[in-house]
Motif scaffolding. Structure first.
Motif, PDB file in Angstrom:
ATOM      1  N   SER A 827       2.892 -11.193  -1.016  1.00  0.00           N
ATOM      2  CA  SER A 827       3.100 -10.903   0.402  1.00  0.00           C
ATOM      3  C   SER A 827       2.607  -9.512   0.773  1.00  0.00           C
ATOM      4  CB  SER A 827       4.600 -11.032   0.751  1.00  0.00           C
ATOM      5  OG  SER A 827       5.362 -10.069   0.031  1.00  0.00           O
ATOM      6  N   ASP A 828       2.371  -8.659  -0.241  1.00  0.00           N
ATOM      7  CA  ASP A 828       1.876  -7.311   0.010  1.00  0.00           C
ATOM      8  C   ASP A 828       0.355  -7.333   0.058  1.00  0.00           C
ATOM      9  OD1 ASP A 828       1.060  -4.422  -1.524  1.00  0.00           O
ATOM     10  OD2 ASP A 828       2.491  -4.316   0.137  1.00  0.00           O
ATOM     11  N   PHE A 829      -0.240  -6.747   1.087  1.00  0.00           N
ATOM     12  CA  PHE A 829      -1.687  -6.757   1.265  1.00  0.00           C
ATOM     13  C   PHE A 829      -2.406  -6.032   0.140  1.00  0.00           C
ATOM     14  CE2 PHE A 829      -5.409  -4.397   2.836  1.00  0.00           C
ATOM     15  CZ  PHE A 829      -6.236  -5.456   3.194  1.00  0.00           C
ATOM     16  N   TRP A 830      -1.861  -4.915  -0.312  1.00  0.00           N
ATOM     17  CA  TRP A 830      -2.544  -4.117  -1.323  1.00  0.00           C
ATOM     18  C   TRP A 830      -2.535  -4.829  -2.674  1.00  0.00           C
ATOM     19  CZ3 TRP A 830      -5.329  -0.856   1.109  1.00  0.00           C
ATOM     20  CH2 TRP A 830      -4.870  -0.269   2.277  1.00  0.00           C
ATOM     21  N   ASN A 831      -1.503  -5.602  -2.941  1.00  0.00           N
ATOM     22  CA  ASN A 831      -1.497  -6.392  -4.174  1.00  0.00           C
ATOM     23  C   ASN A 831      -2.579  -7.463  -4.137  1.00  0.00           C
ATOM     24  OD1 ASN A 831       0.592  -4.955  -5.326  1.00  0.00           O
ATOM     25  ND2 ASN A 831       2.183  -6.305  -4.518  1.00  0.00           N
ATOM     26  N   LYS A 832      -2.742  -8.075  -2.959  1.00  0.00           N
ATOM     27  CA  LYS A 832      -3.818  -9.057  -2.825  1.00  0.00           C
ATOM     28  C   LYS A 832      -5.174  -8.399  -3.060  1.00  0.00           C
ATOM     29  CE  LYS A 832      -1.305 -11.738   0.660  1.00  0.00           C
ATOM     30  NZ  LYS A 832      -1.287 -12.158   2.079  1.00  0.00           N
TER      31      LYS A 832
END
Length: 1434
Positions: A827-832
């Motif tokens: 759900s975290d953009f930076w993890n994606k």
């Protein structure tokens, strides 16, 4: 042909509308009218000179058979035989011509129609809601004058009580008199109120034969609508319907012009409705009825008398005139003072125009009826303007109902419970405060639990607040069964209800249930977890199979019945059980907030301890529900309420932070068991409460976490220098928060420094920049066929990054599970972005190891490098300057996406048109894409194709046949190699394209960027502070070593988690579970400060200028009311004193005339002839005006029940006998009682007692107590005395410990009472004695046969308390009842005979002896004698 059909022909009845409801065929099938079937010429002629029938209709409006009938020929006209019922021909909708679009309902019914049919019509076919109250307004049928102030008070009060209680108002329905007053009151309300308040149901019950213009209402198939003309000028002796009534019931007896036909049906209908019960929102009540009287004549007096006789409370409006004023002026006098002469005097004053019509017999009848009315003071309420602070009629009406219920068929606590249920059903908390919660009754908190549940379900916050003030403790109120019951009765319109039903349906599909299972709390918990987020644990555990039967208690449909208290039994069942939840306030708060019940939730939240967490949880729930709400208004209300609760959380936290910063910050990270083992900070983050997270106290806490054990006032440059020259750590160059770290301790200081999140963050920045520098170096300089050691080091470094991302994915200190952690991770953009970069890097690495794809591999790795560089933006979010700008960029990316959609429309449309006009059959896909998209896109930025206008056309720059792969195909040209395409068209298209794209769309994009920038810039600080938490939390839980050295930390974690099986633990700085004592103290402190906040908020509201203006305006209104009341009182006092003065002058004139006569006759006359002087004006006025004092209740000197006008179980009416004419010794010349002797079914003949038998064989018995108004034996067995026996079985009322209960220092008794099988009344056991019997037959029916001898022995041992005459309704002038009352008293509660009595029958009960015990009057007198004998309380 019927008379109505002939009339209908002249009316040109419209055909049945296409939209006529199908169910309306029920009306003519079940509801009838009446027709005259035999024409008998009447001696009276019509106004037009036509011959009339005895029924009042002319010949042409009769059936043809009625004028030719030979069946009735020569017979007198008899309505019972000559009027027959037929299907009704007048029903449907009614609209009044010229009076607006308002449409009502009407129906013509026979006078003999069963009330149940009419009630079914109103509730099922007219769609009326069952009322909470029935108000029957009666009085003058002709226009009368009321004082303007009294008229306004009446109108306002009547409408208020109807609107607030959901009542039906029933009147005569005509446009005159009191009916007109009611209609105008409803009209004024409708004009001044909003549509949300609903329409007041006003039902007019009128006589069909007296309705003017009734022909327009006739339509055998129903009128939708019928247009009715209200014409008062031409109505004559008839009456027009009132246009302000909503429903009309027109009662038909087959006659014309005869008023009063509807009275019988109206009385029966009102009685039937009052016997019905209404179940709504957990409360079941019998529909109460009240009669309101204004003015009126003889018919009104009969209505009041019948109402009082039937137990219906009446409210008399004093000052309205005639009958109402007669009763009002004598109501507070003792009954013996209400004499024939007094009533005659009142009638002469108030009925000046019609007083001559009153005969002596009529005055006697009026005196008797008024005496009986006043005698039932518990049913009579006089509304006097200004009395006891009364300002409105609505208060008087509701007080009358409560006063009547206190003396009805309810015992002890049930009586008060019944009154409270009525107040709840009416939603009148003011009545409950003033009339129910008084010193007369002590309420136990447990007694209020059923009505508390009803008030919650009905959304009546004022009552909930009142019950809490009266001592209801939510910890005792909320049980497992109660919560299930509340959720079963949740509002069906709420979104939560639909989500709950969805869960139940899913469970049914996943199990073997044949039907949808009942609601249990684990179903509620499942929905709540969706709303609160998976970071919370289930609030209600799902019962195991062994516990399912115990927890899943089947709760039937619970009714707060007036007779039975099934919900009370639910509480009795749950009373001995420990409550399952740790915080019942939380449970009620959730129940209220999921239904968006603002006032209820506010009251309950004020009771909570964990108030900050509760407010944040409410905000989260409301925001989640608003996302799924379809109704825009409801969604906005939810969001507004969510912001309000966020503001409350901020306000309470501010109070806490001001008092103690450390304890306030501990509230943020305290694990709340009540809210699913989460924290306030976590709830705020889940709900995206930016205002709360950006609070200075929370930011100070996050800063403290960010700096770890370092002092926050250390400069960042000091930290960087220590990172480079780490020996500086051991000096005083940097300081630590904990004093124990200040002394030189190498290991401790090193660990404290390098585990600080701020240090870990900067080490990772340094590491990441090194990684990017090395990666760029390899891509640009050192990318060989055989990887160099630098490239291998890049692979190793990337492996450490992959390990760190894996650790973040599997790091689960709260035990959420892998799936939940995966959803949270992605759900975290930076993890994606990290995963994307790693996957692309792996893809490039794979290609790099294959010799044939070495170059594509380098390209893919270059793309991975771009994504790794974009990852740097996440690092900048920690900066207060760059962080908000990154947020703005992210928001603008969304704007660009929507802009590109609009731009693509213009680019493609222009590109396709340009390509089709210029190029003929281009088959190369890449050049098609270039011509349509690429060239069109570049045109926006000024790179216009040279060949588009034909001026700069050059064949060398294109390929004529499209064979050159590096040149575009040439445009259409002629043999001279000149372009032939329409240049003017391409230029126009180009200009339009540039106009819309360069000017319109690009400026639109700039405007969108500007709006986004302004929007974000206003909340930049809040957004940055909110997102700052994620970065701090990430590096707070991150291993200290930066990549690639982080692998050592990963190895250590692998050993702990996998090999040693040690669970993950969250650092106490972000989530801490406190000890019970510490937690209790912290919550108490929080509650104390919450109370401070609420008090401060109340003070601010009072100091608000608008509130002050409202308060001043309210006080001015009250002052004006008091001044008006004082003026009215003074005016009335002056008028009464003037009347007294006039009477005194009249007496003086008579005295002077007598003196003159005496002097002329040379004598002074006898003293008896002298006229008596009247009271002084002052004393007369005081006695007349001071009618508010209640007379002392004294025992009637004569029998009362024996003179009831209607003899029981018959239609015989007694001759009216006022109190003063009861003794046989008093002369009563007009006394002519009817004779009545009931036919008995006994086989044996009636035997006359010898001493009551005359020589002629007739009876000479005469009632020893005086006249009764009826001769004969009535329904009694014998002439003369009929003997009876009344055992009075008593025992002492005892406490739980066995001691005798006392009140006012006197012992209290309990008496055995029985219920008659044919009625709901309770009475003393006993009854008439048959000849030769020792026990009454009624008593034998109660007792078992084997107990008869023992009870006879008890009677023989008992004490005789009374022997003599009984005032019974069955008594006559020649037959009466005499009884013997014997008291059987049990001193010992363990007496065996008493235990046998306790198991006698279900219709027997022990009742506390009190003067308010609702028994027959003669039975209460016997009880009073028993209490005197035993020295007990009464």
């Amino acid at each position: 042909m019927t008379r109505r059909r002939i009339a209908v022909k002249d009316l040109d009845t419209p055909p049945l509308p296409i939209g006529r409801p199908k169910h309306l065929s029920w009306i003519p099938e079940n509801i009838k009218k009446k027709e005259c079937v035999y024409f008998v010429e009447s001696s009276q002629m019509s106004d037009t000179g036509r011959v009339m029938c005895e029924c009042g209709y002319p010949r042409e409006q009769h059936l043809e058979e009625a004028t030719k009938s030979s069946v009735f020929l020569g017979k007198e006209w008899d309505p019972k035989r000559h009027i027959q019922e037929m299907p009704t021909d007048a029903f449907g909708d009614i609209s009044f011509a010229g009076l607006g679009p308002k449409v009502g309902k009407y129906v013509r019914v026979s006078a003999d129609t069963p009330p149940c049919i009419i009630y079914q019509l109103m509730t099922q076919h007219w769609g009326l809601d069952v009322p909470n109250l029935l108000i029957s307004v009666t009085g003058g049928a002709k226009n009368f004058n009321m004082m303007p102030r009294l008229k306004n008070i009446f109108r306002r009060g009547l409408v208020k009580v109807a609107q607030t209680t959901g009542a039906w108002i029933i009147t005569g329905g005509s446009h005159a008199g009191v009916m007109k007053q009611v209609g105008e009151a409803v009209r004024d309300f409708s004009m001044s109120s909003s549509c949300k308040e609903g329409e007041i149901v006003t039902i007019g019950i009128a006589t069909w034969g007296t309705v003017y213009n009734r022909g327009s209402l006739i339509c055998p198939m129903g009128s939708f609508p019928a247009e009715y003309v209200l014409d008062e000028d031409s109505q004559g002796n008839l009456s027009c319907l009132d246009s302000n009534h909503s429903h009309f019931i027109l009662v038909d007896d087959g006659t014309h012009g005869r008023y009063g036909v509807e009275i019988s049906l109206r009385t029966r209908l009102e009685k039937f409705i009052s016997e019905q019960t209404k179940v709504k929102e957990g409360v079941t009540i019998k529909i109460p009825i009240v009669c309101v009287v204004l003015e009126g004549g003889p018919g009104t007096l009969d209505t009041i008398y019948n109402a009082i006789t039937n137990g219906t409370p009446c409210v008399i409006v004093e000052g309205s005139g005639r009958v109402a004023d007669v009763i009002a002026q004598v109501a507070n006098r003792p009954v013996p003072e209400i004499t024939i002469s007094l009533i005659q005097k009142k009638l002469s004053i108030l009925f000046r125009d019609t007083y001559e019509l009153f005969t002596e017999g009529k005055i006697v009848e009026w005196t008797k009826k008024i005496q009986d009315i006043v005698r039932s003071r518990q049913l009579l309420t006089i509304f006097r303007e200004g009395k006891d602070g009364q300002q409105d009629v609505d208060v008087a009406i509701l007080q009358a109902l409560l006063k009547a219920s206190r003396n009805h068929d309810h015992f002890g606590h049930e009586n008060w419970d019944h009154q409270l249920k009525l107040a709840v059903a009416w939603n009148r908390v003011d009545i409950a405060r003033s009339e129910i919660f008084t010193d007369d009754h002590e309420w136990k908190p447990a007694d209020l639990h059923p009505v508390m549940a009803a008030a919650l379900i009905a959304n009546k916050p004022d009552f909930v607040k009142l019950f809490l003030e009266q001592g209801v403790r939510l910890k005792e109120f909320v049980t497992w069964d109660t919560l299930i019951y509340l959720y079963e009765n949740i509002a069906p319109s709420s979104l939560f209800h639909s989500k709950l039903q969805k869960v139940l349906v899913e469970e049914k599909e996943c199990s073997a249930f044949s039907k949808v299972p009942g609601i249990q709390l684990h179903h509620v918990s499942q929905v709540l977890r969706e709303l609160l987020g998976d970071s919370t644990q289930p609030l209600y555990p799902k019962p195991k199979h062994a516990e399912r039967h115990r927890l899943s208690i089947t709760v039937p449909h619970i009714k707060l019945n007036v007779q039975g208290v099934s919900l009370r039994s639910l509480y009795k069942r749950s009373a001995g059980r420990v409550t399952f939840t740790m915080d019942p306030v939380r449970d009620l708060l959730i129940w209220a907030i999921v239904q968006s019940r603002k006032e209820l939730a506010e009251i309950i939240w004020a009771q909570s301890q964990d108030c900050i967490a509760g407010a944040l949880a409410c905000s989260k729930i409301l925001k989640e529900l608003s996302k799924e709400e379809d109704d825009t208004d409801s969604m906005e209300e939810m969001l507004t309420l969510a912001e309000e609760y966020e503001h409350r959380a901020i306000s309470v936290f501010t109070e806490c932070y001001r008092k103690d910063e450390e304890r306030a910050q501990k509230l943020l990270i305290r694990v709340s068991e009540a809210w699913g083992k989460t924290t306030c900070l976590q709830l705020a983050l889940e709900a995206k409460n930016m205002n709360f997270v950006s609070h200075g106290g929370i930011q100070a806490f996050l800063t403290k976490v960010w700096w770890g054990k370092l002092c926050v006032d250390n400069g960042l440059w000091r930290v960087i220098l220590c990172m480079v020259f780490f020996p500086l750590i051991y000096t005083s160059f940097v300081t630590f928060r904990e004093k124990r770290l200040q002394p030189m301790s190498c290991l401790t200081r090193t660990r404290a420094f390098f585990t600080a999140p701020v240090v870990i963050f900067h080490l990772n920045i340094l590491s990441y920049f090194s990684f990017l520098w090395l990666f760029a170096y390899v891509l640009m300089i050192d990318f060989q066929a055989t990887p160099s050691w630098r490239e291998y080091f890049i692979y190793f470094w990337l492996f450490s990054l992959v390990c760190e991302e894996t650790r973040q994915l599997f790091y689960d200190p709260d035990g959420f599970g892998l799936l939940k952690m995966a959803s949270l991770y992605f759900s975290d953009f930076w993890n994606k972005l990290d995963v994307c970069a790693i996957l692309i890097f792996i893809a490039g690495l794979t290609c790099r190891w294959i010799p044939s794809t070495l170059y594509p591999g380098r390209i893919i790795l270059s793309l991975a490098f771009i994504i790794f560089c974009l990852r740097l933006m996440h690092i900048f979010t920690v900066s207060k300057t760059l962080g908000p700008k990154i947020i703005i960029v992210k928001r603008m990316m969304k704007d660009v996406f929507f802009f590109l959609f609009l731009l693509a429309v213009w680019v493609v449309s222009f590109g396709v048109a340009k390509q089709a006009i210029l190029i003929h059959n281009e088959e190369r896909v890449d050049w098609i894409f270039r011509g349509v998209v690429y060239h069109s896109y570049l045109t926006i930025f000024g790179q216009i194709p040279s060949y588009i206008d034909g001026v700069n056309f050059n064949l060398d720059q294109c390929s004529p046949n499209g064979t050159d792969p590096y040149k575009p195909k040439c445009p259409e040209s002629n043999k001279d190699k000149r372009p032939v395409f329409p240049e003017w068209l391409t230029v126009i298209l180009l200009c339009l394209y540039l106009l819309f794209t360069n000017i319109l769309l690009l400026n639109l994009l700039i405007a969108m960027f500007n709006y986004t920038f302004q929007q974000v810039q206003e909340h930049t600080d809040q957004i940055w502070k909110f997102q700052r938490h994620d970065l701090i939390e990430e590096y707070h839980g991150r291993p200290a070593a930066p990549p690639p050295f982080i692998l050592f930390n990963h190895l250590q974690l692998f050993v702990k988690r996998v090999l040693l099986r040690q669970p993950a633990k969250r650092h106490k700085q972000l989530k801490e579970k406190l000890e019970k004592n510490e937690e209790a103290a912290l919550l108490s402190w929080e509650t104390y400060l919450k109370e401070n906040y609420l008090q401060h908020q109340q003070c601010q509201e009072k100091q608000n200028m608008e509130q002050k203006i409202r308060d001043v305006a309210q006080r001015v209104d009250v002052l004006v009311e008091l001044l008006d009341l004082d003026r009215v009182k003074r005016t009335g006092l002056v008028e009464q004193r003037l009347a007294g003065l006039e009477e005194q002058m009249s007496q003086t004139a008579k005295t002077l005339a007598w003196i003159v006569r005496a002097l002329r006759g040379n004598g002074f006359g006898s003293e008896e002839d002298a006229p008596t002087m009247g009271k002084s004006s002052q004393s007369l006025a005081a006695s007349e005006y001071d009618s508010e004092e209640k007379p002392e209740e004294t025992t009637a000197p004569y029998h009362v029940s024996s003179r009831n006008l209607l003899y029981p179980s018959s239609s015989t009416v007694r001759f009216p006998v006022p109190d003063e004419k009861v003794p046989w010794e008093v002369e009563f010349q007009i006394y002519d009682p009817p004779f009545y002797t009931a036919d008995r079914k006994e086989v044996a003949p009636i035997i006359l007692v010898k001493e009551y038998q005359c020589l002629s064989g007739s009876f000479c018995a005469r009632n020893p107590m005086g006249r009764t108004g009826l001769r004969g034996r009535g329904s009694l067995r014998f002439f003369g005395p009929n003997h009876a026996l009344h055992p009075i079985v008593t025992c002492w009322r005892r406490n739980m410990d066995g001691s005798i209960y006392r009140k006012s220092l006197k012992k209290m008794l309990e008496v055995l009472v029985v219920k008659s099988p044919v009625s709901d009344h309770w009475a003393l056991p006993g009854g008439s004695l048959e000849p030769g019997e020792s026990l009454p037959l009624k008593l034998k029916r109660v007792l078992r046969r084997e107990f008869w001898p023992q009870f006879q022995n008890l009677l023989n041992q008992g004490a005789e308390v009374y022997k003599g005459y009984v005032d019974d309704p069955r008594n006559t002038d020649n037959a009466w009842i005499e009884t013997v009352a014997i008291n059987v008293h049990f001193e010992d509660q363990n007496d065996m005979q008493m235990k046998r009595l306790n198991s006698v029958n279900l219709c027997v009960r022990w009742q506390l002896v009190d003067k308010r015990i609702p028994l027959y009057a003669n039975h209460k007198e016997l009880l009073q004698k028993v209490t005197t004998l035993l020295g007990a309380y009464y």
